[in-house]
Scaffold this motif. Structure first.
Motif, PDB file in Angstrom:
ATOM      1  N   THR A 146       9.247   2.925  -2.348  1.00 25.52           N
ATOM      2  CA  THR A 146      10.056   1.879  -2.963  1.00 25.52           C
ATOM      3  C   THR A 146      11.535   2.154  -2.710  1.00 25.52           C
ATOM      4  O   THR A 146      11.901   3.092  -1.987  1.00 25.52           O
ATOM      5  N   MET A 170       3.135   5.041 -11.989  1.00 24.92           N
ATOM      6  CA  MET A 170       3.427   4.795 -10.586  1.00 24.92           C
ATOM      7  C   MET A 170       4.354   5.903 -10.104  1.00 24.92           C
ATOM      8  O   MET A 170       5.152   6.436 -10.880  1.00 24.92           O
ATOM      9  N   ASP A 172       6.753   7.716  -6.685  1.00 25.73           N
ATOM     10  CA  ASP A 172       7.431   7.547  -5.403  1.00 25.73           C
ATOM     11  C   ASP A 172       7.978   8.897  -4.982  1.00 25.73           C
ATOM     12  O   ASP A 172       8.443   9.687  -5.812  1.00 25.73           O
ATOM     13  N   PRO A 186       5.298   0.929 -14.987  1.00 21.15           N
ATOM     14  CA  PRO A 186       5.390  -0.228 -14.098  1.00 21.15           C
ATOM     15  C   PRO A 186       6.600  -1.111 -14.363  1.00 21.15           C
ATOM     16  O   PRO A 186       7.117  -1.728 -13.440  1.00 21.15           O
ATOM     17  N   TYR A 238      -1.569  -6.606  -5.724  1.00 20.76           N
ATOM     18  CA  TYR A 238      -0.958  -5.507  -6.487  1.00 20.76           C
ATOM     19  C   TYR A 238      -0.286  -4.505  -5.556  1.00 20.76           C
ATOM     20  O   TYR A 238       0.885  -4.150  -5.743  1.00 20.76           O
ATOM     21  N   ASN A 239      -0.988  -4.032  -4.545  1.00 17.15           N
ATOM     22  CA  ASN A 239      -0.424  -3.026  -3.646  1.00 17.15           C
ATOM     23  C   ASN A 239       0.771  -3.563  -2.875  1.00 17.15           C
ATOM     24  O   ASN A 239       1.755  -2.850  -2.639  1.00 17.15           O
ATOM     25  N   VAL A 242       3.828  -3.719  -5.197  1.00 16.98           N
ATOM     26  CA  VAL A 242       4.366  -2.373  -5.390  1.00 16.98           C
ATOM     27  C   VAL A 242       5.150  -1.941  -4.163  1.00 16.98           C
ATOM     28  O   VAL A 242       6.261  -1.399  -4.254  1.00 16.98           O
ATOM     29  N   TYR A 243       4.596  -2.195  -2.982  1.00 13.72           N
ATOM     30  CA  TYR A 243       5.261  -1.836  -1.731  1.00 13.72           C
ATOM     31  C   TYR A 243       6.614  -2.536  -1.612  1.00 13.72           C
ATOM     32  O   TYR A 243       7.580  -1.960  -1.093  1.00 13.72           O
ATOM     33  N   VAL A 248       5.547  -3.918 -11.366  1.00 21.07           N
ATOM     34  CA  VAL A 248       4.260  -4.602 -11.433  1.00 21.07           C
ATOM     35  C   VAL A 248       3.476  -4.147 -12.657  1.00 21.07           C
ATOM     36  O   VAL A 248       3.369  -2.950 -12.934  1.00 21.07           O
ATOM     37  N   ARG A 250      -0.377  -4.571 -14.006  1.00 17.04           N
ATOM     38  CA  ARG A 250      -1.700  -4.982 -13.528  1.00 17.04           C
ATOM     39  C   ARG A 250      -2.689  -4.985 -14.687  1.00 17.04           C
ATOM     40  O   ARG A 250      -2.767  -4.028 -15.451  1.00 17.04           O
TER      41      ARG A 250
END
Length: 719
Positions: A146, A170, A172, A186, A238-239, A242-243, A248, A250
């Motif tokens: 991200t 999540m 990164d 999220p 969803y993916n 996020v990308y 997000v 979910r």
């Protein structure tokens, strides 16, 4: 007149502390660095540079900041090292309250120093599993998913706690040993940096771009928020969200979806990837409500057929007339490849199929009137064979196929394009029901990013979105509802820019809007009239394009009722009229609200289109052009002092021998909306004539111009 980006605030006895807060007001947009350790001005100064905001210091070893005190901040950064917070429980609870109120909490390598609700599963993305963690330094391997690591070069952690990720956390960034670098909720409200870095140089060694990463977190708080109802296998939506760096949330059940979608959390997009799912009346009602309030919706759900009430409501909601079932996965072909869904940011032509996953493979869609099929299950467009339907003025996309059954890479690319299309919001809303769409054309020529509504019903729905900067109404012979009038009135009162060519302002429901637009009275007319210039100065007359002083009507009288003659209030400014000179109740154009509102009492269709296009361009180009910058009237040379140097500076500028001023408003000493020799005379009189009146506001301190003119001010020392 600048102010410091950093302030250190130590906790002292309550009464004195309250006085300090009153004497040192904090910014409405600021960050609080609140560790259980000494201040680090270098860190705060660096973070201030990355965030362009104030970074204050509070020592939590001495006490716990109050909720009222924290309400002035957008983000709190807190940690402890050798020492503890004064009350870890109270501080943890206060941080949870802060997050509930919309604030962001950053925990740089420190979770075991806190207790209270902030470490609960509802808030913290990690939990202390009891182990000490890695003593050896952790080195970021340079990977990122991200925007949190944008422009970062390195990040090192000297000591990492023993923590475990919560199920919905999540992450990164990765250390070279495989451990995560950043974990977050999220919604980005609580962010955990794994490991103590240079924040605590006095205690541990460490280096890297910690301030930059926290700065990225600060900016990412305003990232787009996407709610995904996900019943798929591949989780494509969803993916992809996020990308793309979206925040997000979910959910996997209809009950949770209803709760989240009804929470009023300000979703930027609601996405449903529910192949084979069944919606009940409550779920359908939630989607309908979201649509009505302008929330873009991405739907990948094909049980739209049948005669049931829910299916019928959903079809109507998303612009689908009827459907027919697919019995095998089928490739999707772009019918309108110039549409952003097929071209931005990734050029696509066809989405191939992959392994069959579902028993029901989708629906062929037939768009309703007003909706559009931009892709289909055949290479040649066919009304009943659409695969993607765009409706609701571009705020909804229905995919009649399962992303699970399409080529994974192509499906992700398509979803990325779809999300970008739905997430994009223009700043200008236009209601265009005229014959020649003159206002929409003028806005397009000026390069404005617009959303155009071609009916009053669509316009009313678009007004539910609160992010518009400019609203333009070109709606001859239309009648707006009292609710729409109220929303336009509130929009102007909140500082919005409104350009209006509309002549049903005589109705009782328009009374409040008339008052806000500084219109005292209106009267309709049924024959097209000449338009005469009354006031040469405003840029609606002399802007980018030269407009003749007299405009004749064209050969075609486009409408039975051609407009309304306007009477301005004392605060309105009549620029053109229907008579050769200023006459009561005969104004054709009124400017008010410091140039933020233009009202034309005539239709554009009945005049020379080339001239009207230029006139409207001038007007909307200068809409709201009046300065909102702070300045000191008379301080023409911008040295923060009003003295003889200012009129001398102005005279040199007027004679062409001096440099240009960065603030024409400040040079307008007599506040007549012009900069000329009379301003120098006014200022000399104020300086040297006993009993001369003072210069008009603002002054002698910085302030905003209370009067309406079209002078600019882009360079002063005022903040």
């Amino acid at each position: 007149m600048s102010h410091s980006k950093n302030r250190a605030i130590a906790l002292v006895p309550n009464i004195l502390f309250a006085l300090l807060v009153c004497l040192t007001p904090v910014s409405a947009q600021a960050i609080l660095y609140a560790p259980a350790m000494d201040d680090d001005p270098t860190f705060r100064e660096s973070l201030a540079g990355y965030t362009d905001t104030t970074v204050d210091y509070f020592d939590t070893r001495l006490g716990t900041p109050s909720a009222s005190f924290l309400s002035d901040y957008e983000m709190v950064i807190t940690l402890s090292a050798d020492e503890q917070h004064a009350s870890p429980i109270a501080w943890g609870n206060r941080l949870a309250d802060f997050a509930d109120a919309g604030g962001s909490v950053v925990l740089p390598g420190d979770i075991d120093g806190l207790t209270g609700r902030i470490v609960d599963a509802e808030y913290s993305p990690v939990w202390d599993d009891g182990s000490f963690g890695a003593i050896t330094p952790g080195i970021w391997d340079g990977t990122q998913k991200t925007r949190l690591f944008n422009y970062a070069r390195e990040y090192r952690a000297s000591i990492r706690e023993g923590v475990a990720l919560r199920p919905d956390a999540m992450t990164d960034g990765t250390f070279t040993d495989g451990d995560f670098v950043v974990a977050y909720r999220p919604d980005m409200r609580v962010v955990y940096l794994n490991g103590i870095s240079e924040l605590v140089d006095a205690h541990y060694a460490g280096s890297g771009d910690c301030e930059l990463i926290i700065g990225n977190v600060y900016h990412a708080r305003d990232t787009k928020r996407v709610l995904v109802y996900d019943m798929s296998y591949d989780h494509t939506v969803y993916n992809t969200a996020v990308y793309m760096g979206c925040a997000v949330t979910r959910v996997e059940t209809a009950a949770d979806f209803v709760v989240e979608a009804s929470s009023g959390d300000g979703w930027d997009v609601i996405a449903v990837e529910a192949p084979g799912g069944l919606f009940d009346t409550t779920t359908a009602a939630v989607l309908s409500s979201a649509r009505d309030f302008g929330v873009p919706i991405l739907l990948q759900y094909w049980n739209l057929g049948g005669s049931g009430t829910v299916a019928a409501d959903l079809r109507d909601l998303f612009g689908v007339a009827n459907t027919s079932e697919l019995t095998t996965p089928t490739p999707v072909h772009g019918w309108t490849t110039s549409h952003p869904v097929w071209s931005d940011p990734i050029d696509l032509t066809t989405i191939p199929t992959d392994t069959e996953t579902w028993f029901d493979n989708g629906d062929r869609l037939t768009p309703q009137i007003g909706a559009a099929g931009i892709a289909g299950f055949s290479s040649i467009p066919s009304v009943w064979n659409a695969a993607i339907v765009v409706a609701n003025n571009g705020h909804s996309l229905v995919n009649g196929f399962a992303f699970d059954e399409m080529d994974p890479g192509a499906a992700r690319d398509l979803v990325r394009n779809e999300l970008k299309f739905l997430l994009h919001r223009s700043e200008t809303l236009i209601l265009s029901t005229s014959a020649k769409n003159m206002a929409a054309r003028a806005a397009e020529v000026r390069g404005m990013d617009t959303t155009v509504a071609y009916s009053v019903d669509t316009f009313a729905l678009e007004l539910n979105y609160t992010g518009w900067d400019t609203i333009i109404v070109d709606a001859p012979s239309q009648f707006l509802s009292s609710e729409t009038f109220g929303k336009l009135d509130a929009f102007v009162a909140d500082g919005g820019r409104l350009h209006l060519s509309y002549w049903s302002l005589s109705s009782g429901s328009a009374a409040a809007l008339r008052s806000t637009l500084e219109i005292a009275d209106v009267s309709s007319y049924t024959e097209v009239s000449n338009l005469y210039e009354w006031d040469h100065f405003p840029p609606g007359i002399i802007g980018t394009w030269y407009i003749p002083t007299l405009l004749w009507p064209g050969e075609v009288d486009a409408w039975v009722i051609n407009g309304q003659r306007l009477e301005p209030t004392a605060n309105g400014r009549a620029m053109r009229g229907f008579t050769s000179g200023p006459t009561a109740s005969q104004a054709a154009t009124i400017v008010a609200n410091n140039g933020f509102t233009f009202v034309n009492g005539f239709d554009y269709d009945s005049y020379d289109p080339a001239v009207m296009l230029k006139l409207v361009q001038n007007q909307i180009g200068y809409l709201g052009y009046a300065t909102e910058e702070s300045f000191i009237r008379g301080d023409c040379n911008r040295d923060d002092v009003r003295n003889i140097a200012d009129p001398l500076f102005l005279l040199s500028y007027l004679n062409g021998t001096g440099i240009s001023t960065g603030c024409r408003s400040a040079c307008d000493a007599n506040d007549d909306g012009r900069v000329d020799i009379s301003d120098a005379v006014t200022q000399l009189s104020t300086l040297f004539t006993p009993g001369a009146p003072p210069l008009p506001a603002p002054g002698p301190e910085c302030g905003v111009d209370p009067s309406m003119d079209f002078l600019t001010c882009w360079n002063t020392n005022c903040l």
